[in-house]
Design a protein around this motif. Structure first.
Motif, PDB file in Angstrom:
ATOM      1  N   ARG A 171       0.833  -1.200   0.000  1.00  0.00           N
ATOM      2  CA  ARG A 171       0.000   0.000   0.000  1.00  0.00           C
ATOM      3  C   ARG A 171       0.866   1.248   0.000  1.00  0.00           C
ATOM      4  O   ARG A 171       1.864   1.320   0.719  1.00  0.00           O
ATOM      5  N   GLU A 172       0.464   2.205  -0.796  1.00  0.00           N
ATOM      6  CA  GLU A 172       1.124   3.501  -0.791  1.00  0.00           C
ATOM      7  C   GLU A 172       0.335   4.476   0.074  1.00  0.00           C
ATOM      8  O   GLU A 172      -0.793   4.178   0.487  1.00  0.00           O
ATOM      9  N   GLU A 173       0.912   5.610   0.348  1.00  0.00           N
ATOM     10  CA  GLU A 173       0.276   6.587   1.238  1.00  0.00           C
ATOM     11  C   GLU A 173      -1.103   6.976   0.724  1.00  0.00           C
ATOM     12  O   GLU A 173      -1.279   7.301  -0.455  1.00  0.00           O
ATOM     13  N   GLY A 174      -2.082   6.922   1.611  1.00  0.00           N
ATOM     14  CA  GLY A 174      -3.441   7.296   1.249  1.00  0.00           C
ATOM     15  C   GLY A 174      -4.281   6.156   0.705  1.00  0.00           C
ATOM     16  O   GLY A 174      -5.478   6.328   0.468  1.00  0.00           O
ATOM     17  N   GLU A 175      -3.691   4.971   0.501  1.00  0.00           N
ATOM     18  CA  GLU A 175      -4.432   3.832  -0.036  1.00  0.00           C
ATOM     19  C   GLU A 175      -4.974   2.962   1.093  1.00  0.00           C
ATOM     20  O   GLU A 175      -4.258   2.657   2.049  1.00  0.00           O
ATOM     21  N   GLU A 176      -6.241   2.582   0.969  1.00  0.00           N
ATOM     22  CA  GLU A 176      -6.807   1.622   1.905  1.00  0.00           C
ATOM     23  C   GLU A 176      -6.493   0.200   1.477  1.00  0.00           C
ATOM     24  O   GLU A 176      -6.370  -0.708   2.306  1.00  0.00           O
ATOM     25  N   SER A 225      -4.106  -2.052  -1.668  1.00  0.00           N
ATOM     26  CA  SER A 225      -3.205  -2.032  -2.819  1.00  0.00           C
ATOM     27  C   SER A 225      -3.961  -2.554  -4.038  1.00  0.00           C
ATOM     28  O   SER A 225      -5.014  -3.202  -3.899  1.00  0.00           O
TER      29      SER A 225
END
Length: 477
Positions: free
Chosen positions: A258-263, A265
Motif C-alpha cells: 500500500r502507498e500513502e493514502g491507499e486503503e 493495494s
C-alpha cells in the motif's frame, strides 16, 4: 550496559493481529470455495457413473468450441483446464506476491519454515511414487501427480474441523499451500512443456511487458487489462507453455504493497474482485469436467493394485505427510526456529496430513502426465480422489483430537475484558491496557465492597429483630 539477549525465534508463535485477521478472512473465503469444489466433484462422479447420463457427460466434456484459426478450437474439458484454471493461478500469483512483500515470505527467517516444508512436501511424494511405481514395473511419468496440495480443500477442512487450533498453524498451512502452488507451477512449466513455438512465446512475453508497463503508469480500467490478458493467455497457450503460467505471471506483476493514502493495494483490490470468480466458478467447473471418472469395484481395486495409481495414493497420504512434517522438524532442528511452547509436534503432524489433499493441480498434472493414455488418465484421477479422501479422513480424526485441547486456549486468546475491540493477549505490553484493567478491577472491587456492606447490614438488622430469623428454632414444638 550489556545488550539485551535476543528472544529465540519460535516456530508457529502467535501471529500479529493484522496477520491473524488476514488468515481468518482467507479461511472464510477458502471454506466456501472448498465446499463448492466438493459439490462439483460429487456432481461429476454422479454424472459420469449413472449409466443413463454417462454418454452425455462424455459428449459435453469432449464438445469442441473456439476459433480454429487461432489454434483455440478446444474441448469443454480443455477450456476448463487451460482457460478457467488460469484465473485460479492468477489469484495464486497475487497471493504469492502478497506473501513476498507483506507476509511471512518477506522475512527470510520466517519464510524458511514454510518453504522448507513445501519443498520436502513435494520431494517426498515424488520419491514415494517413483519407488512404488518403479518397484512394480510401472511408468514413472506420474511422479509429479502427488506433489501438489489443494489449497481450497485443505483450508476448508481446517476451517470446519480445526476451529480452535492456534492461528499460527493456520497461517503456516496457508503459506505452505501458496509456496506449494509456486513449485507446482514451475513443475508444469519445466516438465510439461513440449515443442515450443518461439513466435507465440515472444508475443506472450511482449504482452506481459505491455501489461507491466500499464501497471507502472497507473493505467486503470478493466476494459484495458481483460482483453490484453486474453491475448496473452492465447499466445501462451499456442507457445507450448501451459497457459496457466500466463495467469501466474500477471498476478505476480500486480503491486501488493500500500502507498500513502491507499486503503487497499491494487493487488488486494483485484484479488478481492477476482477470487469469487475463481473459487465460485473457475475451480468448480474444472472439477466438474475433470473428476468425472468411472467408479466401480474393479476400478477401485486397480487403484490399489496398479503401481502408478498406488504410487499416487501413497505419495499423497504418506509422502506428503512425512515430507511436510519432516521438513518442518528439520528446519526447527538445524536453524534458530523452535516450536512454540504452546504447541506440540502432534499438532504439526495433524496439520501436515492436510497437505495430502491433492485435487485441483494434481488432477491437472495427471492429465498432462498421461496425456496419450486415456485409460491411465482416468485411473490416476481415481487415485487422486482416493488418496485425497483418505488424507481428509485421517486429517479430520487427528484435527478433532487436537482441536479439543485448544478450545480453552482459543477462548483465552479471544478474551477482551477491557472491551476495546482488541484481544487482551495482544495488549500485554501496553501500559494503557493495564491502567484500563486496573480501573475496571477497582470499580468491580468497589461494587463488591458495597454489596458486602449491604449484606452485612441486612444480616445484623435481621438478627436484632425479636422472633426474627436469628431467634427462630427449626426443631419440633
Amino acid at each position: 550496559m550489556s545488550a539485551p539477549t535476543p528472544t529465540p525465534r519460535k516456530a508457529f508463535d502467535r501471529l500479529t493481529l493484522p496477520e491473524r485477521n488476514f488468515v481468518a478472512d482467507a479461511l472464510r473465503t477458502e471454506t466456501v470455495g472448498g465446499v463448492l469444489l466438493l459439490l462439483a466433484a460429487v456432481a461429476a462422479l454422479v454424472w459420469a457413473n449413472i449409466p443413463a447420463l454417462h454418454d452425455s457427460y462424455e459428449s459435453v466434456s469432449h464438445w469442441h468450441v473456439g476459433p480454429a484459426s487461432l489454434g483455440l478450437n478446444l474441448s469443454v474439458a480443455h477450456w476448463a483446464a487451460d482457460g478457467l484454471l488460469a484465473v485460479f493461478f492468477f489469484v495464486a500469483g497475487i497471493e504469492l506476491k502478497r506473501e513476498l512483500v507483506a507476509g511471512d515470505l518477506r522475512d527470510p527467517k520466517a519464510a524458511a519454515l514454510p518453504v522448507a516444508a513445501a519443498l520436502c512436501g513435494m520431494i517426498a511424494p515424488a520419491l514415494v511414487y517413483t519407488l512404488t511405481s518403479g518397484a512394480g514395473g510401472g511408468s514413472l511419468a506420474g511422479w509429479a501427480v502427488p506433489t501438489a496440495t489443494d489449497i481450497a480443500f485443505a483450508l476448508a477442512v481446517l476451517a470446519v474441523i480445526g476451529t480452535s487450533l492456534p492461528s499460527a498453524l493456520r497461517a503456516f498451512l496457508l503459506t505452505l499451500a501458496v509456496v506449494d502452488d509456486l513449485f507446482a507451477i514451475l513443475i508444469i512449466a519445466v516438465f510439461f512443456t513440449d515443442g515450443l513455438n518461439f513466435a507465440a512465446l515472444g508475443g506472450a512475453v511482449a504482452g506481459l511487458v505491455v501489461f507491466w508497463l500499464l501497471l507502472r503508469r497507473r493505467v486503470r480500467g478493466w476494459y484495458v487489462y481483460v482483453p490484453l490478458a486474453v491475448v496473452i493467455w492465447g499466445l501462451m497457450y499456442n507457445s507450448g507453455v501451459h497457459a496457466t503460467i500466463a495467469g501466474v505471471a500477471m498476478g505476480l506483476m500486480l503491486r501488493c504493497h500500500r502507498e500513502e493514502g491507499e486503503e487497499q493495494s491494487p493487488g488486494e483490490r483485484i484479488e478481492h474482485r477476482v477470487r469469487p470468480l475463481s473459487a465460485g466458478l473457475a475451480v468448480p467447473l474444472f472439477a466438474l469436467f475433470s473428476a468425472g471418472v468411472a467408479v466401480s469395484g474393479d476400478a477401485l481395486a486397480k487403484v490399489f493394485t496398479q503401481p502408478e495409481t498406488l504410487g499416487v495414493v501413497l505419495g499423497l497420504v504418506v509422502g506428503k505427510t512425512l515430507g511436510v512434517f519432516g521438513g518442518t522438524w528439520l528446519t526447527s532442528r538445524f536453524t534458530r526456529a523452535s516450536l512454540s511452547d504452546d504447541l506440540e509436534w502432534a499438532d504439526v503432524f495433524a496439520v501436515a496430513t492436510l497437505a495430502g489433499i491433492g485435487f485441483t493441480v494434481s488432477l491437472l498434472i495427471g492429465e498432462l502426465a498421461f496425456e496419450d493414455d486415456a485409460a491411465m488418465t482416468d485411473s490416476v484421477k481415481a487415485a487422486v480422489l482416493a488418496g485425497s479422501l483418505i488424507a481428509t479422513v485421517l486429517a479430520t480424526v487427528l484435527l478433532k483430537i487436537r482441536n479439543a485441547r485448544y478450545r480453552r486456549l482459543a477462548d483465552e486468546e479471544e478474551r477482551d475484558e477491557d472491551q476495546d475491540g482488541v484481544p487482551d493477549v495482544y495488549e500485554q505490553d501496553d501500559p494503557a491496557y493495564h491502567l484500563r484493567m486496573a480501573e475496571i478491577l477497582e470499580k468491580k472491587a468497589a461494587e463488591h465492597r458495597r454489596l458486602a456492606r449491604e449484606k452485612a447490614a441486612a444480616r445484623d438488622a435481621l438478627a436484632q429483630v425479636p422472633g426474627g430469623a436469628g431467634d427462630r428454632h427449626d426443631g419440633p414444638a
